[in-house]
Design an enzyme around this catalytic site. Structure first.
Site, short mmCIF file in Angstrom:
data_model
loop_
_atom_site.label_atom_id
_atom_site.label_comp_id
_atom_site.label_asym_id
_atom_site.label_seq_id
_atom_site.Cartn_x
_atom_site.Cartn_y
_atom_site.Cartn_z
N ARG A 152 0.84 -1.21 0.00
CA ARG A 152 0.00 0.00 0.00
C ARG A 152 0.87 1.26 0.00
NH1 ARG A 152 -1.75 1.38 6.16
NH2 ARG A 152 -0.22 0.08 7.20
N SER A 207 -4.80 5.26 5.37
CA SER A 207 -4.49 3.82 5.39
C SER A 207 -4.12 3.29 4.01
CB SER A 207 -5.68 3.03 5.93
OG SER A 207 -5.96 3.44 7.25
N GLU A 220 -18.93 3.59 -0.25
CA GLU A 220 -18.15 2.94 -1.31
C GLU A 220 -18.96 2.71 -2.58
OE1 GLU A 220 -18.53 1.84 1.79
OE2 GLU A 220 -16.57 2.25 2.67
N PHE A 272 -14.29 -3.73 1.39
CA PHE A 272 -15.34 -2.76 1.05
C PHE A 272 -15.37 -2.48 -0.45
CE2 PHE A 272 -13.76 -1.37 5.38
CZ PHE A 272 -14.63 -2.20 6.06
N HIS A 299 -5.25 -3.51 2.49
CA HIS A 299 -5.73 -4.30 3.63
C HIS A 299 -6.42 -5.59 3.19
CE1 HIS A 299 -4.68 -0.54 5.45
NE2 HIS A 299 -4.98 -0.96 6.67
N ASP A 302 -7.65 -5.99 13.56
CA ASP A 302 -9.03 -5.56 13.25
C ASP A 302 -9.98 -6.74 13.11
OD1 ASP A 302 -8.66 -2.88 13.45
OD2 ASP A 302 -8.61 -2.48 11.29
N ARG A 348 -1.54 -4.46 3.92
CA ARG A 348 -1.26 -3.49 4.98
C ARG A 348 0.16 -3.65 5.53
NH1 ARG A 348 -1.60 -4.11 10.74
NH2 ARG A 348 -1.73 -2.08 11.73
#
Lengths: 311, 276
Positions: free
Chosen positions: A7, A34, A55, A80, A106, A114, A164
């Site tokens: 990322r 992020s 989204e 998402f 992610h 998470d 991530r």
């Protein structure tokens, strides 16, 4: 070995791309810190659109921008971007074949603490099933940068899967990624590991360990899941007669499935698939999760030994 | 008022084509196509800057049919406007036809966006408007949504974004015919009060008679003067408008008229009877 999350490499590459190509615009869903699109937002505020936590609308807006010749990079977390907005991606991007690049971070269980709600283990399957969609899972920072530029050059929708966690940099800067081409990192005689994303790093380590046991194991970085490099898969099957796939994704519908489809139709040889075995993830450190769910060097080695018994 | 007569005549011909083509296809959505005829006719024959000979002209105004099931209406308008030959209307929904059951931008010139899955058109319009602003192009974007379509949550994500980004080039028509597949919208899942909702989302809202060309055109003229926020035009309409036995009937949402029903409808839509 130097480490960088894919990322992070994405965020940096976007800025570079943005300087070169005025058509590039970026959309994010309140996750720019992020996904690292914040770098682009800082340099090109007028070409960055924060669409908030929405989204579905983000994907539709990206489609509208693409209709007018922009090259939108639409970013969020993988779950998402591909899950929440799946039907928008299908009907407003893939079906009309619009030039939207869905770059989602992610992905997989290395999201870590998470937990399962944020750990996408089915995104490759979802995106791979869509006609017109290209699916890319880069293995490291160098390949990610190349993939960002390749995606921008490619006319049509692309899904770019990013992680991530910091991962080792495997490639030198002179590496040339090509959409649809698997890259052979290691030649072998006994078996070949076909991997994508962070699993390429683990596959290389597994192959080195197995060499000490006297086994010659090849490693193929299959960074384009779709269109799959069928020729490379068949060649690996022909040359080594046994394959293992490794992916940070469900074994249903991802790289393992894609390889199994090619083998079954074109060159059947024994195959083992390393990945999440029809299960969600959970909270924990990335290292703990990788070990628990078998996304480990040891488990890849075990699968190589097992597949050799089936030869 | 020559222009008004011309528009009314065009609307009558488009209604005839809608009924004929859906009848020939044996399936399709007459009710919600007929309710929006004046809106789409006004857009294509009076309001929008277009060039059918150059459908990709970058400065053209855009129309997004978010309620994609009204495809027969869009196709009829495009054919009458000269994007393709009217005979092709009879290929609607047939294998190999460019006139897909719901619009496909890849197959037919003049179709700006593939639609059909409800709730997605306004977001696309927003994207087009953002691109226009970046490029300094003068075009406007018109969207047609159904009232039942407002039950889709994505519409309100898009409504929020259009206001946030001050997209005053976006004008959304709501075809407020009050009916959806399973019944009256108020009974199925009420999206009311529609005007107040858009207002609360930061939009300018105008309510008009959606079968009155003067009001449609007047509302768009007003929308063009509004700076800094998008405009929603809530158009009060009659589902099945123009075909007596279809008007106000839930059952004609997605059912094709049989040959004798097509005939009856066409009789009603004969010219020179003082009807729209």
């Amino acid at each position: 070995m130097a480490k960088m999350a894919t990322r992070e490499a994405y965020g940096r590459a976007l800025v570079e791309l943005g300087r070169e190509d005025e058509r590039v615009v970026v959309l994010d869903a309140d996750l720019s810190k992020s996904t690292k699109t914040e770098y682009f937002a800082r340099e090109f505020p007028h070409r960055f659109f924060n669409m908030g936590i929405a989204e579905q609308n983000l994907m539709g807006t990206a489609a509208g921008l693409a209709l007018c010749g922009k090259v939108p990079f639409a970013s969020s977390f993988a779950i998402f971007a591909t899950g929440r907005a799946f039907e928008q991606v299908r009907n407003s991007i893939a079906y009309p074949r619009l030039n939207v690049k869905i770059a989602a971070s992610h992905a997989g269980i290395t999201v870590g603490e998470d937990g399962a709600s944020h750990q996408s283990v089915e995104d490759i399957a979802l995106m791979r099933a869509l006609p017109n969609m290209t699916v890319i899972v880069p293995a490291d920072a160098v390949e990610t940068r190349q993939a960002v530029f390749a995606a921008a050059r490619h006319e049509g929708p692309v899904y770019l899967r990013l992680g991530r966690m910091g991962v080792p940099v495997l490639y030198y800067e002179d590496y040339r990624f090509q959409i649809g081409k698997a890259h052979r990192l290691r030649r072998g005689r006994d078996a070949t590991i076909l991997a994508c994303g962070y699993m390429v790093t683990l596959a290389l380590e597994a192959a080195r360990n197995l060499e000490a046991e006297g086994l010659s194991v090849g490693v193929l970085n299959v960074s384009t899941i779709k269109p799959l490099d069928r020729q490379a898969v068949v060649e690996a099957a022909r040359e080594t007669g046994a394959l293992v796939t490794a992916e940070e994704h469900s074994i249903i519908g991802g790289l393992g499935s894609a390889v199994a489809e090619v083998l079954a139709e074109e060159y059947p040889v024994p195959l083992r698939r390393v990945g999440l075995r029809d299960t969600f993830g959970e909270s924990g450190s990335p290292e703990e999760l990788l070990a628990k769910y078998g996304l480990s060097v040891a488990n890849i080695e075990k699968n190589v030994r097992e597949v050799l018994l089936q030869k | 008022m020559h222009w008004l007569q011309d528009l009314e005549e065009k609307a009558r011909l488009i209604r005839r084509d809608i009924v004929t083509m859906i009848g020939a296809a044996g399936s399709g959505h007459p009710g919600g196509s007929l309710s929006a005829v004046e809106i789409v006719t006004a857009l294509y024959f009076h309001i929008m800057r277009l060039d059918p000979q150059n459908p990709d002209w970058p400065d053209r105004d855009r129309f997004i049919l978010s309620k994609g099931h009204a495809a027969p209406l869009l196709y009829a308008a495009l054919a009458h406007r000269g994007y393709f030959r009217r005979e092709e209307l009879l290929t609607l929904r047939k294998l190999g036809s460019r006139l897909q059951g719901h619009p496909d931008r890849k197959s037919l010139p003049g179709v700006e966006m593939s639609t059909g899955s409800l709730g997605q058109g306004l977001s696309v319009a927003n994207g087009i408007a953002l691109a226009g602003r970046l490029d300094g192009r003068p075009y406007r974007v018109y969207v047609l949504l159904g009232d039942g379509e407002l039950e889709e949550g994505m519409v309100w994500e898009a409504a929020m974004a259009a206001a946030h980004y001050k997209l005053d080039r976006v004008t959304a028509f709501i075809d407020h015919n009050g009916l959806q597949i399973d019944g009256p919208i108020r009974e199925v899942l009420s999206p009311e009060p529609i005007a107040a909702k858009f207002r609360a989302f930061g939009w300018e809202v105008l309510t008009i008679d959606g079968h009155d060309f003067g009001q449609i055109i007047g509302a768009v003229e007003e929308a063009k003067k509004i700076k800094g926020r998008p405009t929603a035009i809530v158009a009060e309409t009659v589902k099945g408008k123009g075909v007596g036995f279809m008007e106000h009937q839930v059952g004609w949402h997605g059912v094709a008229p049989k040959p004798e029903e097509v005939e009856r409808a066409l009789e009603e839509l004969e010219g020179g009877k003082g009807r729209g």
